[in-house]
Motif scaffolding. Structure first.
Motif, PDB file in Angstrom:
ATOM      1  N   LYS A  60      -2.466   4.948   4.091  1.00 46.14           N
ATOM      2  CA  LYS A  60      -3.592   5.363   3.246  1.00 46.14           C
ATOM      3  C   LYS A  60      -3.108   5.565   1.813  1.00 46.14           C
ATOM      4  O   LYS A  60      -1.987   6.018   1.595  1.00 46.14           O
ATOM      5  CB  LYS A  60      -4.164   6.679   3.779  1.00 46.14           C
ATOM      6  CG  LYS A  60      -5.674   6.788   3.673  1.00 46.14           C
ATOM      7  CD  LYS A  60      -6.104   8.134   4.172  1.00 46.14           C
ATOM      8  CE  LYS A  60      -7.121   7.993   5.291  1.00 46.14           C
ATOM      9  NZ  LYS A  60      -7.380   9.268   5.962  1.00 46.14           N
ATOM     10  N   MET A  61      -3.948   5.212   0.848  1.00 47.41           N
ATOM     11  CA  MET A  61      -3.602   5.494  -0.548  1.00 47.41           C
ATOM     12  C   MET A  61      -4.565   6.518  -1.091  1.00 47.41           C
ATOM     13  O   MET A  61      -5.768   6.279  -1.052  1.00 47.41           O
ATOM     14  CB  MET A  61      -3.694   4.217  -1.395  1.00 47.41           C
ATOM     15  CG  MET A  61      -2.621   3.215  -1.055  1.00 47.41           C
ATOM     16  SD  MET A  61      -2.911   1.614  -1.805  1.00 47.41           S
ATOM     17  CE  MET A  61      -2.285   1.861  -3.443  1.00 47.41           C
ATOM     18  N   PRO A  62      -4.123   7.633  -1.644  1.00 49.54           N
ATOM     19  CA  PRO A  62      -2.729   8.086  -1.672  1.00 49.54           C
ATOM     20  C   PRO A  62      -2.278   8.614  -0.314  1.00 49.54           C
ATOM     21  O   PRO A  62      -3.107   9.005   0.490  1.00 49.54           O
ATOM     22  CB  PRO A  62      -2.756   9.209  -2.709  1.00 49.54           C
ATOM     23  CG  PRO A  62      -4.131   9.749  -2.641  1.00 49.54           C
ATOM     24  CD  PRO A  62      -5.032   8.597  -2.295  1.00 49.54           C
ATOM     25  N   PHE A  63      -0.957   8.678  -0.148  1.00 51.15           N
ATOM     26  CA  PHE A  63      -0.398   9.101   1.136  1.00 51.15           C
ATOM     27  C   PHE A  63      -0.694  10.573   1.393  1.00 51.15           C
ATOM     28  O   PHE A  63      -0.414  11.424   0.544  1.00 51.15           O
ATOM     29  CB  PHE A  63       1.114   8.869   1.113  1.00 51.15           C
ATOM     30  CG  PHE A  63       1.802   9.291   2.378  1.00 51.15           C
ATOM     31  CD1 PHE A  63       1.606   8.585   3.547  1.00 51.15           C
ATOM     32  CD2 PHE A  63       2.657  10.389   2.391  1.00 51.15           C
ATOM     33  CE1 PHE A  63       2.250   8.961   4.720  1.00 51.15           C
ATOM     34  CE2 PHE A  63       3.299  10.772   3.563  1.00 51.15           C
ATOM     35  CZ  PHE A  63       3.092  10.051   4.734  1.00 51.15           C
ATOM     36  N   GLN A 115       2.379   3.565  -5.323  1.00 50.32           N
ATOM     37  CA  GLN A 115       1.630   4.754  -5.732  1.00 50.32           C
ATOM     38  C   GLN A 115       2.396   5.541  -6.795  1.00 50.32           C
ATOM     39  O   GLN A 115       1.837   5.963  -7.796  1.00 50.32           O
ATOM     40  CB  GLN A 115       1.377   5.660  -4.522  1.00 50.32           C
ATOM     41  CG  GLN A 115       0.426   5.060  -3.512  1.00 50.32           C
ATOM     42  CD  GLN A 115       0.311   5.929  -2.273  1.00 50.32           C
ATOM     43  OE1 GLN A 115       0.409   7.150  -2.339  1.00 50.32           O
ATOM     44  NE2 GLN A 115       0.096   5.296  -1.132  1.00 50.32           N
ATOM     45  N   ARG A 121       0.826  -1.218   0.000  1.00 49.64           N
ATOM     46  CA  ARG A 121       0.000   0.000   0.000  1.00 49.64           C
ATOM     47  C   ARG A 121       0.856   1.262   0.000  1.00 49.64           C
ATOM     48  O   ARG A 121       0.334   2.360   0.103  1.00 49.64           O
ATOM     49  CB  ARG A 121      -0.885   0.016   1.255  1.00 49.64           C
ATOM     50  CG  ARG A 121      -1.854  -1.122   1.348  1.00 49.64           C
ATOM     51  CD  ARG A 121      -2.284  -1.312   2.799  1.00 49.64           C
ATOM     52  NE  ARG A 121      -1.172  -1.775   3.632  1.00 49.64           N
ATOM     53  CZ  ARG A 121      -1.182  -1.753   4.965  1.00 49.64           C
ATOM     54  NH1 ARG A 121      -2.209  -1.261   5.613  1.00 49.64           N
ATOM     55  NH2 ARG A 121      -0.138  -2.201   5.646  1.00 49.64           N
ATOM     56  N   GLY A 122       2.176   1.097  -0.084  1.00 47.87           N
ATOM     57  CA  GLY A 122       3.075   2.221   0.174  1.00 47.87           C
ATOM     58  C   GLY A 122       3.309   3.146  -1.001  1.00 47.87           C
ATOM     59  O   GLY A 122       2.731   2.994  -2.080  1.00 47.87           O
ATOM     60  N   LEU A 123       4.202   4.099  -0.773  1.00 48.31           N
ATOM     61  CA  LEU A 123       4.495   5.131  -1.769  1.00 48.31           C
ATOM     62  C   LEU A 123       5.096   4.561  -3.049  1.00 48.31           C
ATOM     63  O   LEU A 123       4.876   5.101  -4.130  1.00 48.31           O
ATOM     64  CB  LEU A 123       5.492   6.133  -1.176  1.00 48.31           C
ATOM     65  CG  LEU A 123       4.948   7.161  -0.196  1.00 48.31           C
ATOM     66  CD1 LEU A 123       6.108   7.940   0.397  1.00 48.31           C
ATOM     67  CD2 LEU A 123       3.995   8.096  -0.908  1.00 48.31           C
TER      68      LEU A 123
END
Lengths: 303, 291
Positions: free
Chosen positions: B54-57, A143, A138-140
């Motif tokens: 959380k997405m997005p951070f 993303q 779920r991390g950066l």
């Protein structure tokens, strides 16, 4: 000689003080560098085990022959080689580019140097935990990559896939040390006299030609130094891989040689075998260090 | 001047403006790539775990969630052992720094300014330890330290790092250019060799000693492998070991984990900002090393 002005015997007194000044270090190195390396060499011929009450047996080269036949050992050699090559080459190229770019700026030089250097001061463990969270499904990491590749919702398995986890360790290491080597390149670049560049530019050379025919050849000693230093550092890598396996990443793809030594000695209690591995690592690094000394001696440049 | 004029014209043409823009973009992009994980650490340390993942951070924390720091310091068992571990890291890194700087200076001075039988052999010997990586001797060192009963102690953490070849080499290079005349003048005035070292040599080598000090402190602050080998008890562990333990025990509380990481980083980052000259200087000195 200028010292002939002084009292006779003063040279002897000086020599005695010189010895007194260096004796603490001599004792230290004898006990904590030379003695251990000889013990490692000696132990590598025994089947010594930790916590075993039996005296270890002399088994000759069996630890080495075992290792040379062991797929686990060759996997570690492969992991170390892949990590080293995959890390130090991008580091050298990128830091060379960054150093040249920073030097070409008239403003914010200091800001960029500070910013790029800052990860190098963090402890490797901190660096590894930050990136463990970034590489979380779920991390950066996901993303960012999904944003770039425009593939929403895909998990790139930074820590689960055996190829990705190797790339992940390289990214982490590169991120930490890029700035450090950039600084070394900047120091190397500033030793090239400005007049050399000006002469080239006046003679009609483009910036690119100036870089290719002036900067690069004159920077060769620094480049060689950075290459070998980063290579030696990569061969010794431990913390990132250790933390990643503690954080749940698969062991086999990133089981580098130091990690293997640690596990063989502490988990499996096989001191003899771990010593044999240490000696192999020592000789590999010895070759590269010797190369570094040779190169740094022969590559004196004059302008 | 005509030549200067030519260069100026060149600079103004469109392609060089594009290249210039590209360089800025590249430098800023890399700065973002380098700094983002650091910013992530600090912002995540101020968020509840549910926000960190959380997405997005959410880059800007909604409020300041100090509980992470409280939880990180308190530990999972409420023992506040992290405070002790931080103290341990300071004690070990501080002691190693002090001994390394003093011993490197004194040995470097001895090698640079005195002539005695066997000096070159000694120097070669010390340089040879450059080639012995710690990773290759850690197992026998571990056996030595446990045999003399120093496992789980400060002495055990400190002793293998009292001095190193790099420090000695650095100081020797620094002293070798120091003018002999000053030393001889002091001798004529009746100063002892020890007094010369204390009152002339040390005050004149503060910058080199400071660079060596920050490099040494940094590398000890970072040390994980050696404490992993010889420290078992919770109260003797250092910061890196506490983080390892925190991960394996409580992988789910990401906010607290980042608080723990932030606490470990703040002292060294403060040191870096205050003494950046010496950090960078250390890197530079490394590059000037020639056997």
């Amino acid at each position: 000689m200028k010292l002939s002005l002084l009292k006779p015997g003063i040279e002897q007194k000086k020599a005695r003080w010189g010895l007194i000044f260096i004796i603490p270090s001599i004792i230290f190195f004898s006990l904590f560098s030379f003695y251990p390396i000889f013990t490692a060499f000696y132990t590598s011929f025994f089947n010594k085990k930790l916590l075993s009450l039996k005296p270890p047996d002399f088994i000759g080269l069996q630890n080495y022959t075992y290792l040379l036949k062991s797929p686990d050992f060759w996997n570690s050699m492969r992991a170390t080689a892949v990590f080293t090559i995959g890390t130090f080459i991008p580091i050298v190229i990128l830091s060379l580019i960054l150093a040249n770019f920073i030097i070409s700026r008239k403003r914010f030089q200091w800001f960029f140097q500070m910013a790029y250097y800052s990860p190098a001061v963090l402890s490797s463990v901190v660096v590894a935990v930050i990136w463990l969270l970034i590489f979380d499904p779920r991390g950066l990491g996901n993303q960012f990559l999904n944003f770039i590749l425009n593939t929403p919702g895909v998990d790139h398995k930074f820590l689960a896939n055996s190829v990705m986890v190797q790339i992940s360790t390289m990214v982490v290491y590169g991120w930490k040390y890029l700035g450090y080597f950039t600084i070394i390149f900047i120091v190397g670049l500033t030793t090239i006299p400005q007049s050399t560049h000006e002469a080239a530019l006046i003679d009609g050379a483009s910036k690119w030609q100036d870089f290719l025919y002036i900067t690069l050849p004159l920077l060769k000693p620094t480049t060689v130094l950075v290459s070998i230093m980063s290579m030696l550092q990569c061969l010794k890598t431990f913390s990132t891989q250790y933390l990643f396996t503690q954080g749940g990443a698969p062991m086999a793809p990133i089981n580098v040689i130091t990690l293997n030594i640690y596990h063989t000695a502490i988990r499996d209690h096989r001191i003899g075998r771990a010593s044999a591995m240490s000696i192999i690592l020592f000789f590999i690094m010895l070759i590269f260090t010797w190369l570094q000394f040779r190169v740094s001696h022969s590559e004196e440049v004059s302008y | 001047m005509q030549n200067e004029g030519q260069i100026k014209i060149k600079k103004r043409n469109i392609s060089s403006v594009i290249i210039d823009g590209f360089i800025w973009l590249f430098l800023i992009g890399m700065a973002i790539f380098i700094l983002a994980p650091l910013v992530f650490m600090f912002t995540a340390s101020l968020m509840p775990a549910s926000d960190v993942m959380k997405m997005p951070f959410p880059w800007i924390p909604k409020g300041i969630y100090w509980q992470n720091y409280w939880h990180g310091l308190r530990g999972n068992d409420g023992s506040f052992i992290y405070i002790r571990n931080i103290l341990n890291s300071f004690i070990v890194a501080g002691s190693v720094t002090v001994t390394t700087v003093i011993l490197s200076a004194i040995t470097g001075f001895g090698l640079a300014k005195y002539h005695f039988w066997g000096k070159n052999v000694v120097f070669m010997m010390i340089m040879a330890t450059f080639m012995i990586p710690f990773e290759a001797i850690m197992i026998p060192l571990y056996l030595v330290i446990t045999k003399i009963g120093l496992q789980d102690s400060y002495q055990g953490l400190i002793i293998p790092f009292l001095v190193n070849a790099f420090g000695i080499f650095l100081m020797r290079q620094y002293y070798i250019t120091f003018p002999d005349e000053i030393l001889d003048a002091a001798r004529i005035d009746g100063a002892s060799e020890m007094m010369i070292f204390r009152t002339i040599i040390v005050p004149n080598s503060i910058p080199a000693m400071a660079s060596l000090a920050v490099l040494t402190f940094k590398s000890q602050w970072d040390n994980l492998l050696w404490p992993l080998l010889i420290i078992q008890s919770e109260e003797m562990k250092t910061i890196p070991q506490y983080i390892v333990k925190f991960i394996s025990e409580k992988h789910t509380d990401e906010g607290a984990l980042m608080a723990v990481a932030s606490i470990a980083s703040i002292p060294i980052l403060i040191l870096f900002v205050r003494l950046s000259k010496y950090f960078m200087g250390g890197a530079a000195l490394f590059s000037s090393r020639k056997g």
